[in-house]
Design a protein around this motif. Structure first.
Motif, PDB file in Angstrom:
ATOM      1  N   LYS A 168      27.260  24.566  31.768  1.00  0.00           N
ATOM      2  CA  LYS A 168      27.592  25.872  32.347  1.00  0.00           C
ATOM      3  C   LYS A 168      29.115  25.980  32.351  1.00  0.00           C
ATOM      4  N   LEU A 169      29.635  27.086  31.800  1.00  0.00           N
ATOM      5  CA  LEU A 169      31.074  27.280  31.687  1.00  0.00           C
ATOM      6  C   LEU A 169      31.477  28.574  32.365  1.00  0.00           C
ATOM      7  N   GLY A 170      32.638  28.565  33.022  1.00  0.00           N
ATOM      8  CA  GLY A 170      33.131  29.785  33.637  1.00  0.00           C
ATOM      9  C   GLY A 170      34.603  29.691  33.967  1.00  0.00           C
ATOM     10  N   ILE A 213      38.931  31.257  40.054  1.00  0.00           N
ATOM     11  CA  ILE A 213      40.105  31.221  40.918  1.00  0.00           C
ATOM     12  C   ILE A 213      39.671  30.435  42.140  1.00  0.00           C
ATOM     13  N   GLY A 214      40.171  29.241  42.276  1.00  0.00           N
ATOM     14  CA  GLY A 214      39.644  28.345  43.308  1.00  0.00           C
ATOM     15  C   GLY A 214      38.191  28.043  43.010  1.00  0.00           C
ATOM     16  N   ASN A 215      37.304  28.406  43.924  1.00  0.00           N
ATOM     17  CA  ASN A 215      35.866  28.220  43.705  1.00  0.00           C
ATOM     18  C   ASN A 215      35.147  29.531  43.396  1.00  0.00           C
ATOM     19  N   LYS A 216      35.931  30.595  43.212  1.00  0.00           N
ATOM     20  CA  LYS A 216      35.336  31.904  42.933  1.00  0.00           C
ATOM     21  C   LYS A 216      35.224  32.114  41.432  1.00  0.00           C
ATOM     22  N   LEU A 217      34.008  32.391  40.978  1.00  0.00           N
ATOM     23  CA  LEU A 217      33.763  32.656  39.557  1.00  0.00           C
ATOM     24  C   LEU A 217      34.280  34.046  39.210  1.00  0.00           C
ATOM     25  N   VAL A 218      35.136  34.139  38.175  1.00  0.00           N
ATOM     26  CA  VAL A 218      35.706  35.434  37.785  1.00  0.00           C
ATOM     27  C   VAL A 218      35.395  35.755  36.320  1.00  0.00           C
ATOM     28  N   SER A 219      34.310  35.220  35.835  1.00  0.00           N
ATOM     29  CA  SER A 219      33.762  35.565  34.515  1.00  0.00           C
ATOM     30  C   SER A 219      32.260  35.349  34.613  1.00  0.00           C
ATOM     31  N   LYS A 220      31.539  35.712  33.569  1.00  0.00           N
ATOM     32  CA  LYS A 220      30.129  35.336  33.546  1.00  0.00           C
ATOM     33  C   LYS A 220      30.023  33.825  33.379  1.00  0.00           C
ATOM     34  N   LEU A 221      28.953  33.249  33.907  1.00  0.00           N
ATOM     35  CA  LEU A 221      28.702  31.832  33.745  1.00  0.00           C
ATOM     36  C   LEU A 221      27.890  31.656  32.450  1.00  0.00           C
ATOM     37  N   GLU A 222      28.554  31.157  31.422  1.00  0.00           N
ATOM     38  CA  GLU A 222      27.898  31.003  30.119  1.00  0.00           C
ATOM     39  C   GLU A 222      27.160  29.670  30.052  1.00  0.00           C
ATOM     40  N   GLU A 224      45.931  37.608  37.665  1.00  0.00           N
ATOM     41  CA  GLU A 224      46.204  36.211  38.004  1.00  0.00           C
ATOM     42  C   GLU A 224      46.925  35.511  36.862  1.00  0.00           C
ATOM     43  N   PRO A 225      48.074  34.858  37.130  1.00  0.00           N
ATOM     44  CA  PRO A 225      48.810  34.188  36.038  1.00  0.00           C
ATOM     45  C   PRO A 225      48.107  32.929  35.519  1.00  0.00           C
ATOM     46  N   PHE A 226      47.392  32.231  36.398  1.00  0.00           N
ATOM     47  CA  PHE A 226      46.702  31.003  35.987  1.00  0.00           C
ATOM     48  C   PHE A 226      45.295  30.972  36.580  1.00  0.00           C
ATOM     49  N   LEU A 227      44.369  30.426  35.806  1.00  0.00           N
ATOM     50  CA  LEU A 227      42.991  30.280  36.270  1.00  0.00           C
ATOM     51  C   LEU A 227      42.502  28.894  35.906  1.00  0.00           C
ATOM     52  N   LYS A 228      41.273  28.588  36.266  1.00  0.00           N
ATOM     53  CA  LYS A 228      40.669  27.304  35.930  1.00  0.00           C
ATOM     54  C   LYS A 228      39.426  27.530  35.066  1.00  0.00           C
ATOM     55  N   LEU A 229      39.388  26.797  33.971  1.00  0.00           N
ATOM     56  CA  LEU A 229      38.150  26.698  33.196  1.00  0.00           C
ATOM     57  C   LEU A 229      37.387  25.506  33.735  1.00  0.00           C
ATOM     58  N   LYS A 230      36.159  25.742  34.165  1.00  0.00           N
ATOM     59  CA  LYS A 230      35.328  24.648  34.661  1.00  0.00           C
ATOM     60  C   LYS A 230      34.059  24.563  33.819  1.00  0.00           C
ATOM     61  N   ILE A 231      33.757  23.339  33.415  1.00  0.00           N
ATOM     62  CA  ILE A 231      32.560  23.077  32.605  1.00  0.00           C
ATOM     63  C   ILE A 231      31.703  22.062  33.362  1.00  0.00           C
ATOM     64  N   PHE A 232      30.456  22.462  33.651  1.00  0.00           N
ATOM     65  CA  PHE A 232      29.551  21.640  34.451  1.00  0.00           C
ATOM     66  C   PHE A 232      28.331  21.226  33.638  1.00  0.00           C
ATOM     67  N   ASP A 233      27.759  20.100  33.981  1.00  0.00           N
ATOM     68  CA  ASP A 233      26.373  19.813  33.633  1.00  0.00           C
ATOM     69  C   ASP A 233      25.536  20.688  34.563  1.00  0.00           C
ATOM     70  N   LEU A 256      28.475  20.906  41.301  1.00  0.00           N
ATOM     71  CA  LEU A 256      29.547  20.610  42.251  1.00  0.00           C
ATOM     72  C   LEU A 256      30.704  19.874  41.604  1.00  0.00           C
ATOM     73  N   ASN A 257      30.395  19.045  40.612  1.00  0.00           N
ATOM     74  CA  ASN A 257      31.405  18.184  40.006  1.00  0.00           C
ATOM     75  C   ASN A 257      31.581  18.523  38.531  1.00  0.00           C
ATOM     76  N   PRO A 258      32.641  19.255  38.190  1.00  0.00           N
ATOM     77  CA  PRO A 258      32.815  19.658  36.795  1.00  0.00           C
ATOM     78  C   PRO A 258      33.085  18.466  35.872  1.00  0.00           C
ATOM     79  N   LEU A 259      32.512  18.539  34.675  1.00  0.00           N
ATOM     80  CA  LEU A 259      32.806  17.532  33.654  1.00  0.00           C
ATOM     81  C   LEU A 259      34.224  17.726  33.117  1.00  0.00           C
ATOM     82  N   ILE A 260      34.634  18.988  33.030  1.00  0.00           N
ATOM     83  CA  ILE A 260      35.982  19.335  32.565  1.00  0.00           C
ATOM     84  C   ILE A 260      36.525  20.414  33.483  1.00  0.00           C
TER      85      ILE A 260
END
Length: 844
Positions: A769-771, A774-783, A812-821, A826-830
């Motif tokens: 699951k990728l998204g 901003i912090g823990n708030k998802l600001v794109s679709k979860l692909e 927002e100037p910076f965001l986080k890409l999070k990739i999960f199993d 809770l714990n992103p792989l990336i």
């Protein structure tokens, strides 16, 4: 007419008590004076609000009343609130004799919205339009922007209200000549409602193109701009010699909206129609010209069809000399999500050609010291040449050559591939057979597993059920691919080994070596413990001499059996299943050119069969092996290139061997005691060519062959497959490509991922699951992405997706890409910090 309407109102609304009717001009007063309504009291308002109100709430409280008011309708908010019977009016209904009034009554719209209704009633009156617009047909949502979007959605035949970018995409699909009638219908409706200027502005928002009217030609300009900017949006500086510079979108907001439209289309039902329109007009935006102007290494956002052909044209002469460079460029382009199928097929062929050349070039020498070294080199790396060649030839046969530009020389590339492969197999096997000859072809002195030891080493010691699948001519490279496919089963724990098949590498010898018992060659009429080794009935008898709970059966005989019959078969402790697609296809001259297709069919069939054996018939262990491999050259071998069998008097002969009673002294062949490579003790000799040469033989094919001593014919697989009750817990992991260089451009982040290792015995598929966060708030679709690639080559384990940044996070100037199993959110792989380049560009 009015009488019928009054009755209909009370019938339609059984709980209705008072039906108001305003008649400022007293048009209906005379008619009402004469009217009689059964069970309905007609009451006339005579400027007596207090007395009439008392009557309505007391005297007529249980009656149905038609209240006639010879007054103007309270249209303004002020008049509405001053109306003395407002409370009763709100609690009841008003007789409407016009479409606008009826529409307001039906959908509960307010009086101040009447002018808006009047403007659009010519379309809103239709049931189909109402069905589409239903979410906005209420007092709170009935506003101009929503109405216009809803109406255009209906005009374009959507079932629901769509977004403006999606509506513009649908409108664009009406630009081809064959859609002229439909476009004219839609444009007329747009113009009739005075919406043309609005739609032109919306088209400009996604294309940068200014339109003064809606027409086919103007829509084509919109498409041209889209095609150009899909390619050029990542190139800031437009060069003066760019002939399409007028289409360049410089407004970043418009680029963002263009990308959002493309993203929506890619996931919607109009994708194919939209892409067809773009493909047609992309012929006008010459990719070759863009490459000429900006250079092949320019950072284009994507490549259109012509650009890809241009890149291929530039690279095609480097395929054999720099295969790795060519492969990397083609693989980079192939990660694009939309590529013409004909182009993609050609690219896949070229990538496999480069892999074949690259694998050949990794052979730094063909001269090794011992047979064991040749076998180790082949099973670790050498087989990849044969595998890549097989895949390349299969892909080449599927290419529609009529779709290939004349300056792309796939035929020549294929000829060069065959020449390189022929040279490689000849040199490799010439040196391999020299080495075997040095060791006198004596298998007893070669420290590798032998096919004739198969039953003793693989089957006899087992204390559990085993099914042995013997797939005729399944060579080692194909079995490696089968193994990879089997690893896709999350409970499968298969692994591959090899064994050295006997010479001659022919079916009846290989099949006999895999069975237990004392074997006699008997001039080819092989017997085991006095029983003929031919046919499944005889093979069952041979197996039962060692283990009574054994049987042999043809795979084809399983077809059509019931589940219970199959369950009964696989109750036996040892079952040999004989599978024959590859040899049955390749060993016949009319069908030999379909050998590689038969390999693919075999891989898919065996993958399913092994899973079925484990899952449905409780078979603890499955072993897949083969009687021999094969050689295949796709270019027809001419008569002048075939050798004459030098000895006319022989026991048996074919296109890769002949058997004689005495040892031969030949210039171009090895004469080997049959007993050296088999367990036969018969005093006869097998004669095979020095390399991969074929003997002339009438009525047989010469492209697909076996019977000789090449590595491809002799190294056969042994796959052992077991199945665990629980899924293998370790999963493959993703690797983020271009890490530390990822940016969000025009609200879109393109994510390229590499599956680090292939799915294997110990590592299984992983759903990601990728998204954007901003912090823990998802600001794109979860692909969602499934990593389940079984290919060895990293280039075959790459995948791509796009994440669209939500409008609320655009600043927002910076965001986080999070990739999960997906099983652990809770714990992103990336977790990667991403720069929002959209914002930075806007600041300048």
């Amino acid at each position: 007419m009015i009488k019928e309407k009054i009755v209909k109102y009370f019938q339609q609304y059984p709980q209705l008590k008072i039906l108001f009717f305003f008649d400022e001009k007293k048009e209906y007063e005379e008619e009402l004076d004469k009217m009689e309504l059964p069970n309905i009291y007609i009451v006339k308002y005579e400027n007596n609000p207090f007395s009439i109100k008392w009557k309505l709430v007391d005297e007529f409280k249980d009656k149905k009343v038609f209240l006639y008011l010879p007054l103007p309708h309270p249209l303004t908010q002020e008049a509405y609130h001053k109306f003395p019977l407002l409370g009763l009016l709100i609690a009841n209904k008003e007789l409407q004799l016009d479409n606008v009034g009826s529409f307001m009554e039906e959908f509960g719209l307010q009086r101040h919205q009447k002018s808006l209704i009047s403007k659009y009633i010519q379309e809103l009156k239709y049931t189909g339009v109402q069905d589409v617009c239903r979410p906005i047909l209420n007092a709170s949502n009935f506003q101009v922007p929503a109405i216009q979007k809803g109406l255009l959605s209906a005009f374009l035949k959507f079932k629901t209200i769509e977004s403006w970018p999606f509506l513009m995409a649908k409108l664009i699909t009406l630009s081809p000549p064959e859609q002229e009638k439909e476009l004219n219908r839609v444009v007329k409706k747009i113009k009739d409602l005075d919406m043309e200027e609005l739609v032109c502005e919306k088209l400009k928002a996604v294309s940068g193109t200014t339109l003064n009217e809606l027409s086919q030609e103007n829509l084509k300009n919109v498409v041209r701009s889209i095609v150009y900017n899909k390619i050029m949006q990542t190139i800031d500086e437009v060069k003066t010699n760019d002939p399409y510079a007028k289409f360049k979108i410089k407004d970043l907001t418009q680029i963002t909206q263009l990308n959002q439209m493309l993203h929506e289309v890619d996931r919607g039902p109009i994708k194919n129609d939209f892409n067809a329109v773009l493909d047609e007009l992309s012929k006008e935006i010459k990719g070759s010209k863009l490459i000429e102007v900006y250079g092949e290494s320019a950072p284009f956002a994507e490549y259109n069809t012509e650009m890809i052909w241009e890149v291929i044209k530039e690279l095609q002469d480097q395929i054999s000399s720099a295969p790795k460079v060519v492969a990397q460029k083609l693989e980079q382009i192939s990660l694009q999500q939309q590529i013409n199928p004909h182009v993609m097929q050609a690219m896949r062929f070229l990538i496999q050609v480069t892999k074949t050349h690259e694998a050949i070039q990794k052979n730094t020498t063909y001269i090794l010291n011992k047979p064991e070294e040749y076998i180790q080199a082949y099973t670790e790396l050498g087989y990849k040449v044969d595998q890549a060649y097989r895949k390349a030839i299969r892909l080449f046969k599927e290419i529609d050559t009529l779709e290939i530009p004349k300056n792309i020389h796939l035929e020549k590339i294929n000829v060069d591939l065959n020449k390189a492969y022929d040279k490689h197999t000849d040199q490799l096997n010439r040196e391999w057979l020299k080495c075997l000859n040095h060791f006198q072809f004596d298998y007893k002195n070669i420290q590798v597993p032998k096919q004739y030891d198969f039953y003793q080493t693989q089957v006899a010691h087992l204390d559990q059920k085993v099914v042995v699948i013997i797939s005729d001519a399944l060579r080692y490279e194909a079995a490696v691919e089968l193994l990879s496919e089997m690893h896709g089963d999350t409970k499968n724990t298969a692994e591959i080994q090899y064994q050295l098949a006997s010479i001659p590498s022919k079916t009846n010898i290989g099949m006999s070596q895999l069975l237990p018992g004392e074997k006699i060659f008997n001039s080819g009429e092989i017997t085991i413990d006095g029983i003929s080794s031919s046919g499944t009935e005889n093979r069952s008898k041979i197996l039962r001499l060692v283990n009574k709970e054994s049987r042999a059966i043809q795979y084809s005989d399983l077809d059509g059996l019931s589940r219970e019959e199959l369950r009964e078969i696989f109750k036996d402790t040892v079952v040999y299943v004989y599978h024959d697609i590859i040899d049955a296809t390749g060993d016949k001259k009319p069908s030999e050119r379909g050998a590689f297709r038969a390999v693919e069919e075999t891989i898919q069939e065996l993958k399913k069969f092994v899973k079925l054996l484990h899952g449905s018939y409780n078979v603890a262990k499955v072993i897949v092996t083969s009687d021999h491999g094969f050689l295949y050259n796709d270019i027809e071998i001419k008569e002048k290139d075939k050798e004459e069998i030098p000895v006319k008097e022989n026991i048996q002969s074919h296109n890769r061997y002949f058997i004689t009673e005495e040892k031969q002294n030949l210039d171009l062949a090895y004469s080997i005691p049959l007993s050296a490579t088999t367990v036969f003790t018969d005093n006869v000799f097998v004669n095979i060519p020095y390399s991969v040469n074929r003997y002339k033989k009438q009525g047989v094919g010469h492209q697909f062959v076996h019977g000789g001593g090449s590595l491809q014919e002799l190294i056969v697989p042994v796959i052992e497959s077991a199945r665990k009750r629980e899924k293998v817990s370790k999963k493959v992991r993703p690797m983020l490509l271009n890490r530390n260089r990822l940016k969000i451009v025009s609200n879109i982040l393109k994510v390229n991922l590499l599956q680090e290792t292939e799915v294997s015995r110990f590592e299984k598929e992983c759903t990601l699951k990728l998204g954007l966060y901003i912090g823990n708030k998802l600001v794109s679709k979860l692909e969602t992405l499934l990593l389940n690639f079984t290919a060895e080559a990293p280039s075959d384990r790459m995948t791509r997706t796009e994440l669209v940044l939500a409008a609320e996070a655009a600043g927002e100037p910076f965001l986080k890409l999070k990739i999960f199993d997906e099983e652990d959110m809770l714990n992103p792989l990336i977790e990667e910090r991403i720069q929002n380049d959209t914002l930075i560009q806007q600041d300048f």
